[in-house]
Design a protein around this motif. Structure first.
Motif, PDB file in Angstrom:
ATOM      1  N   PRO A   5      -2.989 -47.014  27.615  1.00  0.00           N
ATOM      2  CA  PRO A   5      -3.479 -47.546  26.334  1.00  0.00           C
ATOM      3  C   PRO A   5      -2.387 -47.409  25.262  1.00  0.00           C
ATOM      4  N   LYS A   6      -2.451 -48.278  24.262  1.00  0.00           N
ATOM      5  CA  LYS A   6      -1.419 -48.283  23.212  1.00  0.00           C
ATOM      6  C   LYS A   6      -1.341 -46.943  22.494  1.00  0.00           C
ATOM      7  N   TRP A   7      -2.472 -46.293  22.245  1.00  0.00           N
ATOM      8  CA  TRP A   7      -2.431 -45.007  21.547  1.00  0.00           C
ATOM      9  C   TRP A   7      -1.684 -43.972  22.377  1.00  0.00           C
ATOM     10  N   GLU A   8      -1.843 -44.046  23.703  1.00  0.00           N
ATOM     11  CA  GLU A   8      -1.163 -43.089  24.578  1.00  0.00           C
ATOM     12  C   GLU A   8       0.341 -43.377  24.621  1.00  0.00           C
ATOM     13  N   GLN A   9       0.699 -44.653  24.608  1.00  0.00           N
ATOM     14  CA  GLN A   9       2.121 -45.021  24.571  1.00  0.00           C
ATOM     15  C   GLN A   9       2.773 -44.516  23.281  1.00  0.00           C
ATOM     16  N   LEU A  10       2.064 -44.670  22.159  1.00  0.00           N
ATOM     17  CA  LEU A  10       2.600 -44.206  20.882  1.00  0.00           C
ATOM     18  C   LEU A  10       2.715 -42.685  20.857  1.00  0.00           C
ATOM     19  N   ALA A  11       1.691 -41.990  21.341  1.00  0.00           N
ATOM     20  CA  ALA A  11       1.741 -40.524  21.399  1.00  0.00           C
ATOM     21  C   ALA A  11       2.914 -40.066  22.268  1.00  0.00           C
ATOM     22  N   ASP A  12       3.118 -40.730  23.406  1.00  0.00           N
ATOM     23  CA  ASP A  12       4.248 -40.398  24.289  1.00  0.00           C
ATOM     24  C   ASP A  12       5.576 -40.602  23.563  1.00  0.00           C
ATOM     25  N   HIS A  13       5.682 -41.695  22.816  1.00  0.00           N
ATOM     26  CA  HIS A  13       6.920 -41.998  22.084  1.00  0.00           C
ATOM     27  C   HIS A  13       7.224 -40.907  21.049  1.00  0.00           C
ATOM     28  N   ILE A  14       6.220 -40.516  20.291  1.00  0.00           N
ATOM     29  CA  ILE A  14       6.429 -39.481  19.269  1.00  0.00           C
ATOM     30  C   ILE A  14       6.751 -38.148  19.939  1.00  0.00           C
ATOM     31  N   ARG A  15       6.046 -37.823  21.003  1.00  0.00           N
ATOM     32  CA  ARG A  15       6.296 -36.575  21.747  1.00  0.00           C
ATOM     33  C   ARG A  15       7.729 -36.547  22.276  1.00  0.00           C
ATOM     34  N   THR A  44      -6.200 -47.834  13.934  1.00  0.00           N
ATOM     35  CA  THR A  44      -6.986 -47.025  14.872  1.00  0.00           C
ATOM     36  C   THR A  44      -6.105 -46.443  15.972  1.00  0.00           C
ATOM     37  N   VAL A  45      -5.170 -47.236  16.480  1.00  0.00           N
ATOM     38  CA  VAL A  45      -4.250 -46.768  17.527  1.00  0.00           C
ATOM     39  C   VAL A  45      -3.398 -45.616  16.993  1.00  0.00           C
ATOM     40  N   VAL A  46      -2.863 -45.770  15.781  1.00  0.00           N
ATOM     41  CA  VAL A  46      -2.027 -44.722  15.185  1.00  0.00           C
ATOM     42  C   VAL A  46      -2.851 -43.443  15.000  1.00  0.00           C
ATOM     43  N   ARG A  47      -4.042 -43.577  14.452  1.00  0.00           N
ATOM     44  CA  ARG A  47      -4.876 -42.397  14.207  1.00  0.00           C
ATOM     45  C   ARG A  47      -5.228 -41.675  15.502  1.00  0.00           C
ATOM     46  N   GLN A  48      -5.537 -42.440  16.554  1.00  0.00           N
ATOM     47  CA  GLN A  48      -5.866 -41.826  17.847  1.00  0.00           C
ATOM     48  C   GLN A  48      -4.656 -41.078  18.412  1.00  0.00           C
ATOM     49  N   ALA A  49      -3.477 -41.668  18.317  1.00  0.00           N
ATOM     50  CA  ALA A  49      -2.257 -41.023  18.816  1.00  0.00           C
ATOM     51  C   ALA A  49      -1.994 -39.722  18.061  1.00  0.00           C
ATOM     52  N   ILE A  50      -2.124 -39.752  16.740  1.00  0.00           N
ATOM     53  CA  ILE A  50      -1.888 -38.557  15.919  1.00  0.00           C
ATOM     54  C   ILE A  50      -2.935 -37.493  16.236  1.00  0.00           C
ATOM     55  N   LEU A  51      -4.187 -37.898  16.405  1.00  0.00           N
ATOM     56  CA  LEU A  51      -5.246 -36.952  16.733  1.00  0.00           C
ATOM     57  C   LEU A  51      -4.951 -36.232  18.048  1.00  0.00           C
ATOM     58  N   VAL A  52      -4.508 -36.975  19.045  1.00  0.00           N
ATOM     59  CA  VAL A  52      -4.164 -36.373  20.335  1.00  0.00           C
ATOM     60  C   VAL A  52      -3.002 -35.400  20.174  1.00  0.00           C
ATOM     61  N   LEU A  53      -1.967 -35.800  19.440  1.00  0.00           N
ATOM     62  CA  LEU A  53      -0.813 -34.920  19.233  1.00  0.00           C
ATOM     63  C   LEU A  53      -1.204 -33.661  18.455  1.00  0.00           C
ATOM     64  N   GLN A  54      -2.134 -33.799  17.507  1.00  0.00           N
ATOM     65  CA  GLN A  54      -2.618 -32.618  16.775  1.00  0.00           C
ATOM     66  C   GLN A  54      -3.364 -31.680  17.723  1.00  0.00           C
ATOM     67  N   THR A  55      -4.223 -32.244  18.539  1.00  0.00           N
ATOM     68  CA  THR A  55      -5.006 -31.442  19.494  1.00  0.00           C
ATOM     69  C   THR A  55      -4.084 -30.702  20.458  1.00  0.00           C
ATOM     70  N   GLN A  56      -2.998 -31.335  20.844  1.00  0.00           N
ATOM     71  CA  GLN A  56      -2.041 -30.731  21.789  1.00  0.00           C
ATOM     72  C   GLN A  56      -1.066 -29.774  21.106  1.00  0.00           C
TER      73      GLN A  56
END
Length: 72
Positions: A5-15, A44-56
């Motif tokens: 999913p796009k949110w996961e791709q963005l989270a991976d990129h930031i990570r 929504t995609v950006v917020r989901q990616a940031i939320l996942v990165l915060q949780t991790q």
């Protein structure tokens, strides 16, 4: 292999930017609007990616200031 999913791709990129040292602890991430425009995704995609990165534990949000790379 299924496409992430796009949110996961963005989270991976930031990570990856954090792991490589391009983003360092204390650095401020671009705003939601900047990330949205840079990556061609929805708010929504950006917020989901940031939320996942915060949780991790990769980033932390500071109300009224933005999202920053966390100390690890």
């Amino acid at each position: 292999m299924p496409v992430k999913p796009k949110w996961e791709q963005l989270a991976d990129h930031i990570r990856e930017q954090i792991e490589s040292g391009k983003l360092r602890p204390g650095d401020k991430l671009p705003s939601t609007m900047q990330l949205k425009d840079q990556h061609g995704v929805s708010t929504t995609v950006v917020r989901q990616a940031i939320l996942v990165l915060q949780t991790q534990g990769w980033v932390q949000g500071v109300h009224g200031l933005g999202v920053f790379v966390a100390e690890r």
